[in-house]
Motif scaffolding. Sequence first.
Motif, mmCIF file in Angstrom:
data_model
loop_
_atom_site.group_PDB
_atom_site.id
_atom_site.type_symbol
_atom_site.label_atom_id
_atom_site.label_comp_id
_atom_site.label_asym_id
_atom_site.label_seq_id
_atom_site.Cartn_x
_atom_site.Cartn_y
_atom_site.Cartn_z
ATOM 1 N N GLY A 14 0.732 -1.260 0.083
ATOM 2 C CA GLY A 14 0.034 0.012 -0.012
ATOM 3 C C GLY A 14 0.684 1.252 -0.105
ATOM 4 O O GLY A 14 0.121 2.406 -0.243
ATOM 5 N N THR A 15 2.182 1.253 0.426
ATOM 6 C CA THR A 15 3.088 2.471 0.312
ATOM 7 C C THR A 15 2.970 2.995 -1.280
ATOM 8 O O THR A 15 3.359 4.055 -1.229
ATOM 9 C CB THR A 15 4.446 2.052 0.644
ATOM 10 O OG1 THR A 15 4.953 0.965 0.401
ATOM 11 C CG2 THR A 15 4.364 2.054 2.395
ATOM 12 N N GLY A 16 2.855 2.514 -2.339
ATOM 13 C CA GLY A 16 2.892 2.879 -3.564
ATOM 14 C C GLY A 16 3.991 2.292 -4.649
ATOM 15 O O GLY A 16 4.155 2.935 -5.310
ATOM 16 N N LYS A 17 4.274 1.113 -4.057
ATOM 17 C CA LYS A 17 5.360 0.254 -4.942
ATOM 18 C C LYS A 17 5.196 0.303 -6.374
ATOM 19 O O LYS A 17 5.657 0.853 -7.448
ATOM 20 C CB LYS A 17 5.705 -0.880 -4.404
ATOM 21 C CG LYS A 17 6.405 -0.875 -3.062
ATOM 22 C CD LYS A 17 6.514 -2.065 -2.607
ATOM 23 C CE LYS A 17 5.452 -3.183 -2.447
ATOM 24 N NZ LYS A 17 4.409 -2.753 -1.293
ATOM 25 N N SER A 18 3.857 -0.275 -6.764
ATOM 26 C CA SER A 18 3.425 -0.656 -8.075
ATOM 27 C C SER A 18 3.056 0.978 -9.103
ATOM 28 O O SER A 18 3.612 0.861 -10.016
ATOM 29 C CB SER A 18 2.197 -1.573 -8.149
ATOM 30 O OG SER A 18 2.579 -2.772 -7.569
ATOM 31 N N THR A 19 2.465 1.750 -8.377
ATOM 32 C CA THR A 19 2.330 3.055 -8.887
ATOM 33 C C THR A 19 3.876 3.693 -9.231
ATOM 34 O O THR A 19 3.969 4.179 -10.467
ATOM 35 C CB THR A 19 1.632 3.791 -7.827
ATOM 36 O OG1 THR A 19 0.444 3.060 -7.436
ATOM 37 C CG2 THR A 19 1.057 5.223 -8.281
ATOM 38 N N ARG A 108 -5.640 3.321 2.781
ATOM 39 C CA ARG A 108 -5.554 2.726 1.534
ATOM 40 C C ARG A 108 -5.801 1.149 1.484
ATOM 41 O O ARG A 108 -6.117 0.362 0.478
ATOM 42 C CB ARG A 108 -3.905 2.891 0.965
ATOM 43 C CG ARG A 108 -3.646 4.509 0.613
ATOM 44 C CD ARG A 108 -2.179 4.299 0.087
ATOM 45 N NE ARG A 108 -1.833 5.744 0.009
ATOM 46 C CZ ARG A 108 -0.580 6.090 -0.034
ATOM 47 N NH1 ARG A 108 0.361 5.210 -0.311
ATOM 48 N NH2 ARG A 108 -0.215 7.370 -0.332
ATOM 49 N N ARG A 112 -8.529 -1.451 -0.361
ATOM 50 C CA ARG A 112 -8.394 -2.567 -1.227
ATOM 51 C C ARG A 112 -8.936 -3.656 -0.765
ATOM 52 O O ARG A 112 -8.678 -4.814 -1.328
ATOM 53 C CB ARG A 112 -6.727 -2.686 -0.979
ATOM 54 C CG ARG A 112 -5.793 -3.289 -2.018
ATOM 55 C CD ARG A 112 -4.337 -3.440 -1.385
ATOM 56 N NE ARG A 112 -3.716 -2.805 -2.354
ATOM 57 C CZ ARG A 112 -2.488 -2.616 -2.455
ATOM 58 N NH1 ARG A 112 -1.923 -3.369 -1.378
ATOM 59 N NH2 ARG A 112 -1.615 -1.929 -3.192
ATOM 60 N N SER A 149 5.717 8.544 0.382
ATOM 61 C CA SER A 149 4.915 8.341 -0.555
ATOM 62 C C SER A 149 3.457 8.490 -0.065
ATOM 63 O O SER A 149 2.572 7.653 0.002
ATOM 64 C CB SER A 149 5.074 6.903 -1.105
ATOM 65 O OG SER A 149 3.957 6.744 -2.199
ATOM 66 N N GLU A 150 3.217 9.733 0.136
ATOM 67 C CA GLU A 150 1.963 10.071 0.901
ATOM 68 C C GLU A 150 0.954 11.246 0.062
ATOM 69 O O GLU A 150 -0.119 11.254 0.034
ATOM 70 C CB GLU A 150 2.372 10.848 2.153
ATOM 71 C CG GLU A 150 2.904 9.890 3.107
ATOM 72 C CD GLU A 150 3.272 10.709 4.445
ATOM 73 O OE1 GLU A 150 2.865 11.808 4.587
ATOM 74 O OE2 GLU A 150 3.940 9.945 5.388
ATOM 75 N N SER A 151 1.645 11.626 -1.128
ATOM 76 C CA SER A 151 0.871 12.687 -2.197
ATOM 77 C C SER A 151 1.331 12.215 -3.483
ATOM 78 O O SER A 151 2.558 11.910 -3.700
ATOM 79 C CB SER A 151 1.128 14.100 -1.505
ATOM 80 O OG SER A 151 2.492 14.297 -1.750
ATOM 81 N N LEU A 152 0.626 12.937 -4.518
ATOM 82 C CA LEU A 152 0.830 12.861 -5.749
ATOM 83 C C LEU A 152 2.134 13.663 -6.139
ATOM 84 O O LEU A 152 2.806 13.318 -6.752
ATOM 85 C CB LEU A 152 -0.346 13.337 -6.582
ATOM 86 C CG LEU A 152 -1.540 12.591 -6.556
ATOM 87 C CD1 LEU A 152 -2.655 12.799 -7.465
ATOM 88 C CD2 LEU A 152 -1.437 10.764 -6.791
HETATM 89 N N1 LIG Z 1 2.100 9.128 -3.400
HETATM 90 C C1 LIG Z 1 1.008 8.613 -3.282
HETATM 91 N N2 LIG Z 1 0.018 9.608 -3.043
HETATM 92 C C2 LIG Z 1 -1.202 9.106 -2.964
HETATM 93 N N3 LIG Z 1 -1.783 7.934 -3.354
HETATM 94 C C3 LIG Z 1 -0.880 6.964 -3.595
HETATM 95 C C4 LIG Z 1 0.612 7.280 -3.558
HETATM 96 N N4 LIG Z 1 1.142 6.050 -3.647
HETATM 97 C C5 LIG Z 1 0.371 5.118 -4.019
HETATM 98 N N5 LIG Z 1 -0.931 5.811 -3.806
HETATM 99 C C6 LIG Z 1 -2.248 4.798 -3.831
HETATM 100 O O1 LIG Z 1 -2.335 4.149 -3.046
HETATM 101 C C7 LIG Z 1 -2.840 2.572 -3.313
HETATM 102 C C8 LIG Z 1 -1.599 1.729 -3.083
HETATM 103 O O2 LIG Z 1 -0.656 1.830 -4.206
HETATM 104 P P1 LIG Z 1 0.057 0.555 -4.751
HETATM 105 O O3 LIG Z 1 1.003 1.125 -5.797
HETATM 106 O O4 LIG Z 1 -0.791 -0.272 -5.280
HETATM 107 O O5 LIG Z 1 0.917 0.150 -3.473
HETATM 108 P P2 LIG Z 1 1.818 -1.144 -3.392
HETATM 109 O O6 LIG Z 1 2.318 -1.519 -4.696
HETATM 110 O O7 LIG Z 1 3.068 -0.584 -2.650
HETATM 111 O O8 LIG Z 1 1.085 -2.115 -2.675
HETATM 112 C C9 LIG Z 1 -3.285 2.731 -4.698
HETATM 113 O O9 LIG Z 1 -4.549 3.160 -4.701
HETATM 114 C C10 LIG Z 1 -2.426 4.214 -5.240
HETATM 115 O O10 LIG Z 1 -2.960 4.777 -6.118
#
Ligand SMILES: Nc1ncnc2c1ncn2[C@@H]1O[C@H](COP(=O)(O)OP(=O)(O)O)[C@@H](O)[C@H]1O
Length: 176
Positions: A14-19, A108, A112, A149-152
């Motif tokens: 949930g920290t944003g790895k895949s994004t 987050r 999920r 990784s808290e904001s866009l």
């Molecule tokens: N820096 C960020 N700011 C805001 N939302 C984010 C950020 N990084 C990720 N998210 C959101 O958090 C959720 C989890 O991101 P994801 O990339 O799937 O995490 P992970 O791969 O670490 O499990 C998604 O809905 C994504 O859009």
Amino acid sequence: MPKGPVIVITGTPGTGKSTHAELLANASPVPLKHINVSEYVKQRGFYEAYDAEWQTYTVDEDRLLDDLETVVEPGGVILDWHTCEAFPERWADLVVVLTCDHSKLWNRLEARGYSLKKIQENNEAEIMQVVLEEARSSYPAEIVVELQSESLEQLEANVARIVEWITQWMKNQEGN
Ligand SMILES: Nc1ncnc2c1ncn2[C@@H]1O[C@H](COP(=O)(O)OP(=O)(O)O)[C@@H](O)[C@H]1O
């Protein structure tokens, strides 16, 4: 010469790895193959069992690492996984540990559809900085980078920063 660097992107689920990995693969000056290791494990059956209580797969690390070795060896890879200590130290050129405020992370993971137990487990791991400690004890300090990784805005800045690092890495390779 390797095709490109091997970048490990790790952090609590949930920290944003895949994004980050997807954006980075698109923005990188050299082609990078994004491997979402959890998906990879599922697709190729590199697991021993499914643990219904924790909603997780028990990974067959030997088979996974044997297979990944051939993918990682030529370079140009992003390894996206919630743990990083299983990878051989020599694989990684850069280890990015994403972190997130735990209440934001909670939301987050709730979105999920994770069970309460799994949300609590991950939330606690984030508070205790489990993945960060793991990265620091598994890799040399100079290749481990902690990014929030808290904001866009942070997401964009992080990706830009890693792109800059890749550009520098490529220059250093040419010089060698
Ligand atoms: N820096 C960020 N700011 C805001 N939302 C984010 C950020 N990084 C990720 N998210 C959101 O958090 C959720 C989890 O991101 P994801 O990339 O799937 O995490 P992970 O791969 O670490 O499990 C998604 O809905 C994504 O859009």
